[in-house]
Design a protein around this motif. Structure first.
Motif, mmCIF file in Angstrom:
data_model
loop_
_atom_site.group_PDB
_atom_site.id
_atom_site.type_symbol
_atom_site.label_atom_id
_atom_site.label_comp_id
_atom_site.label_asym_id
_atom_site.label_seq_id
_atom_site.Cartn_x
_atom_site.Cartn_y
_atom_site.Cartn_z
ATOM 1 N N LEU A 1 -11.152 18.257 -38.563
ATOM 2 C CA LEU A 1 -10.740 18.640 -39.914
ATOM 3 C C LEU A 1 -11.749 19.634 -40.457
ATOM 4 C CD1 LEU A 1 -9.442 18.411 -42.755
ATOM 5 C CD2 LEU A 1 -10.759 16.301 -43.086
ATOM 6 N N ASP A 2 -11.264 20.808 -40.850
ATOM 7 C CA ASP A 2 -12.101 21.814 -41.509
ATOM 8 C C ASP A 2 -11.919 21.606 -43.011
ATOM 9 O OD1 ASP A 2 -13.467 24.048 -42.380
ATOM 10 O OD2 ASP A 2 -12.651 25.368 -40.827
ATOM 11 N N VAL A 3 -12.816 20.852 -43.627
ATOM 12 C CA VAL A 3 -12.634 20.357 -44.995
ATOM 13 C C VAL A 3 -12.341 21.453 -46.016
ATOM 14 C CG1 VAL A 3 -13.708 19.073 -46.885
ATOM 15 C CG2 VAL A 3 -13.971 18.283 -44.531
ATOM 16 N N PRO A 4 -13.144 22.541 -46.115
ATOM 17 C CA PRO A 4 -12.883 23.529 -47.171
ATOM 18 C C PRO A 4 -11.574 24.294 -46.995
ATOM 19 C CG PRO A 4 -15.115 23.753 -46.283
ATOM 20 C CD PRO A 4 -14.350 22.878 -45.349
ATOM 21 N N GLN A 5 -10.989 24.229 -45.803
ATOM 22 C CA GLN A 5 -9.779 24.996 -45.535
ATOM 23 C C GLN A 5 -8.496 24.284 -45.974
ATOM 24 O OE1 GLN A 5 -9.309 28.117 -43.969
ATOM 25 N NE2 GLN A 5 -11.500 28.428 -44.227
ATOM 26 N N VAL A 6 -8.575 22.993 -46.276
ATOM 27 C CA VAL A 6 -7.363 22.194 -46.514
ATOM 28 C C VAL A 6 -7.365 21.623 -47.928
ATOM 29 C CG1 VAL A 6 -5.948 20.283 -45.689
ATOM 30 C CG2 VAL A 6 -7.340 21.591 -44.065
ATOM 31 N N HIS A 7 -6.232 21.755 -48.612
ATOM 32 C CA HIS A 7 -6.107 21.244 -49.968
ATOM 33 C C HIS A 7 -6.383 19.749 -50.027
ATOM 34 C CE1 HIS A 7 -4.729 24.493 -52.593
ATOM 35 N NE2 HIS A 7 -4.051 24.976 -51.567
ATOM 36 N N ARG A 8 -7.072 19.353 -51.065
ATOM 37 C CA ARG A 8 -7.360 17.935 -51.294
ATOM 38 C C ARG A 8 -6.064 17.131 -51.413
ATOM 39 N NH1 ARG A 8 -11.434 16.273 -56.225
ATOM 40 N NH2 ARG A 8 -12.096 14.211 -55.458
ATOM 41 N N PHE B 1 -8.478 13.732 -45.004
ATOM 42 C CA PHE B 1 -9.334 12.769 -44.323
ATOM 43 C C PHE B 1 -8.635 11.434 -44.129
ATOM 44 C CE2 PHE B 1 -12.531 9.444 -43.964
ATOM 45 C CZ PHE B 1 -13.205 9.912 -42.837
ATOM 46 N N VAL B 2 -7.847 11.009 -45.112
ATOM 47 C CA VAL B 2 -7.081 9.768 -44.954
ATOM 48 C C VAL B 2 -6.158 9.885 -43.748
ATOM 49 C CG1 VAL B 2 -5.315 8.289 -46.007
ATOM 50 C CG2 VAL B 2 -7.199 9.174 -47.399
ATOM 51 N N ARG B 3 -5.517 11.025 -43.605
ATOM 52 C CA ARG B 3 -4.614 11.241 -42.479
ATOM 53 C C ARG B 3 -5.391 11.337 -41.167
ATOM 54 N NH1 ARG B 3 -0.855 15.967 -45.003
ATOM 55 N NH2 ARG B 3 0.350 15.740 -43.065
ATOM 56 N N LEU C 1 -16.837 12.588 -48.960
ATOM 57 C CA LEU C 1 -15.998 13.778 -49.076
ATOM 58 C C LEU C 1 -15.430 13.934 -50.481
ATOM 59 C CD1 LEU C 1 -13.972 14.043 -45.745
ATOM 60 C CD2 LEU C 1 -15.869 15.439 -46.531
ATOM 61 N N GLU C 2 -15.118 12.828 -51.130
ATOM 62 C CA GLU C 2 -14.604 12.908 -52.502
ATOM 63 C C GLU C 2 -15.613 13.602 -53.411
ATOM 64 O OE1 GLU C 2 -11.533 12.177 -53.605
ATOM 65 O OE2 GLU C 2 -11.108 11.859 -51.470
ATOM 66 N N LYS C 3 -16.887 13.329 -53.216
ATOM 67 C CA LYS C 3 -17.936 13.983 -54.010
ATOM 68 C C LYS C 3 -17.997 15.477 -53.686
ATOM 69 C CE LYS C 3 -20.741 9.759 -54.179
ATOM 70 N NZ LYS C 3 -22.027 9.120 -53.768
ATOM 71 N N LEU C 4 -17.825 15.802 -52.403
ATOM 72 C CA LEU C 4 -17.831 17.215 -52.001
ATOM 73 C C LEU C 4 -16.672 17.962 -52.647
ATOM 74 C CD1 LEU C 4 -18.826 19.602 -50.327
ATOM 75 C CD2 LEU C 4 -17.520 18.705 -48.381
ATOM 76 N N TYR C 5 -15.493 17.355 -52.653
ATOM 77 C CA TYR C 5 -14.333 17.981 -53.297
ATOM 78 C C TYR C 5 -14.629 18.275 -54.767
ATOM 79 C CZ TYR C 5 -11.240 16.889 -49.326
ATOM 80 O OH TYR C 5 -10.640 16.834 -48.094
ATOM 81 N N ASP C 6 -15.261 17.335 -55.449
ATOM 82 C CA ASP C 6 -15.579 17.523 -56.869
ATOM 83 C C ASP C 6 -16.527 18.703 -57.073
ATOM 84 O OD1 ASP C 6 -14.003 15.340 -57.513
ATOM 85 O OD2 ASP C 6 -15.682 13.927 -57.567
ATOM 86 N N ILE C 7 -17.521 18.821 -56.213
ATOM 87 C CA ILE C 7 -18.492 19.914 -56.329
ATOM 88 C C ILE C 7 -17.817 21.262 -56.105
ATOM 89 C CG2 ILE C 7 -20.536 20.960 -55.266
ATOM 90 C CD1 ILE C 7 -21.505 18.099 -54.653
ATOM 91 N N LEU C 8 -16.963 21.351 -55.106
ATOM 92 C CA LEU C 8 -16.254 22.606 -54.819
ATOM 93 C C LEU C 8 -15.348 22.994 -55.979
ATOM 94 C CD1 LEU C 8 -15.303 22.081 -51.047
ATOM 95 C CD2 LEU C 8 -17.062 23.609 -51.967
ATOM 96 N N GLU C 9 -14.665 22.019 -56.551
ATOM 97 C CA GLU C 9 -13.770 22.316 -57.668
ATOM 98 C C GLU C 9 -14.550 22.777 -58.888
ATOM 99 O OE1 GLU C 9 -11.372 18.846 -58.244
ATOM 100 O OE2 GLU C 9 -10.330 19.074 -56.323
ATOM 101 N N ALA C 10 -15.717 22.182 -59.112
ATOM 102 C CA ALA C 10 -16.544 22.583 -60.253
ATOM 103 C C ALA C 10 -17.026 24.026 -60.118
ATOM 104 C CB ALA C 10 -17.740 21.642 -60.390
#
Length: 337
Positions: A263-270, A275-277, A313-322
């Motif tokens: 999984l390339d995390v920044p490339q895929v919409h939250r 990650f659950v999948r 990863l949830e924390k990472l998503y929050d940082i990227l969105e901010a």
């Protein structure tokens, strides 16, 4: 023939039959597992169905390419007198769309739609802008790449009788360095290895197991992808296994002891819940294929550890969105590429 001789012959026959049966059992046990319905015949070739970026099918909806963005691009406005046709602008574009290792682009302000877009034939434009990306996974924009950007943009401007206004080089290089630092601190590319406990797997067996979870063949042999919900976006998950095994003359005889799920995390919409999948796919595949889940060092990963990764990863998503670089956004896909 005496009774003793007959008994020895019968015993020898039984031993021989036992050996033949045992060898056959060992052979079956050690041969790669095959997909259901496949015998010794070669697998039928499968047409790749991996989504092609920027494709434009009618359904599902396609995410359009966004304009240059000051968040991740150094941009030089190009003023023009009057109107320039799309055909003239296309003819003036440089032969390559890169400045060093950074993407370079030119966009025009469409007279009719008042939207910025790459020059298109048959359209008319009242202004242009050239841009170069400040950073990507190769590093930040440097002075040499900025100079190449200036040369390309100036040549384009000269060809259309335009006047470019370039930003300060040191400022843009500094912005690129800061953006690269942020990206390096918040990049995440996850990989899980699935290993066979006992019998090896054939490529077809892996493909069949993955297909039940929504994976389709990719354009590269040994690659399976789980498509995103919107066409034109990167796949949610990717499975990779040995390319040589996938290209073998008889894939049924190719033995795979492992494959990777990534999984390339920044490339895929939250919103895709990637990650659950990924976690669910790894657990399901391990259970159905008699495999174990391991990290890149070979250590077994347990379900609790996967859940812990998910919380991080949830924390990472929050940082990227901010930072206005939400995972899966056009800006994030460009920056983390």
């Amino acid at each position: 023939m005496s009774g003793f001789t007959l008994g020895v012959a019968l015993l020898g026959g039984l031993v021989l039959a036992s050996l033949v049966g045992y060898n056959a059992w060992i052979s079956r046990r050690n041969s790669p597992r095959q997909p259901a319905g496949v015998g010794t015949a070669s697998l039928e070739p499968v047409q790749p169905r991996e989504p092609v970026f920027d494709a434009e099918p009618t359904l599902p909806p396609v995410e359009r390419k966004p304009p240059l963005d000051a968040l991740i691009d150094a941009i030089a406005p190009i003023a023009i007198e009057g109107v320039v046709t799309g055909d003239a602008a296309i003819a003036a574009l440089p032969p390559t769309r890169r400045a060093g290792s950074k993407p370079f682009a030119v966009e025009g302000l469409n007279e009719g739609t008042q939207q910025w877009e790459p020059p298109r034939a048959g359209q008319r434009y009242t202004a242009f802008q050239a841009g170069v990306q400040l950073a990507n996974r190769t590093g930040h924009l440097n002075e040499i790449e900025f100079s190449e950007f200036v040369i390309k943009a100036q040549q384009f401007a000269d060809a259309i009788n335009g006047s470019p206004d370039f930003p300060d080089m040191l400022n843009e290089v500094g912005r690129g360095r800061e953006l690269d630092q942020f990206a390096g601190d918040h990049d995440a590319q996850l990989s899980i290895t699935l290993r066979a406990k006992n019998a090896a797997w054939s490529p077809g067996y892996v493909q069949q197991g993955a297909a039940r979870l929504g994976f389709v063949p990719g354009v590269i042999p040994g690659r399976l992808v789980m498509p995103a919900s919107m066409a034109g976006q990167p796949p949610v998950l990717v499975i990779n296994f040995d390319t040589q095994a996938a290209l073998a003359e008889d894939p049924t005889q190719s033995a795979l002891r492992e494959f990777t799920l990534s999984l390339d995390v920044p490339q895929v919409h939250r919103s895709e819940q990637p990650f659950v999948r990924m976690r669910d796919a790894a657990i399901a595949l391990a259970a159905s294929m008699e495999g174990i889940i391991a990290d890149d060092k070979g250590d077994v990963i347990r379900a609790e550890a996967l859940d812990l990764i998910g919380s991080h990863l949830e924390k990472l998503y929050d940082i990227l969105e901010a930072r206005d670089l939400a995972a899966g956004s056009a800006q994030a896909r460009r920056l983390f590429s």
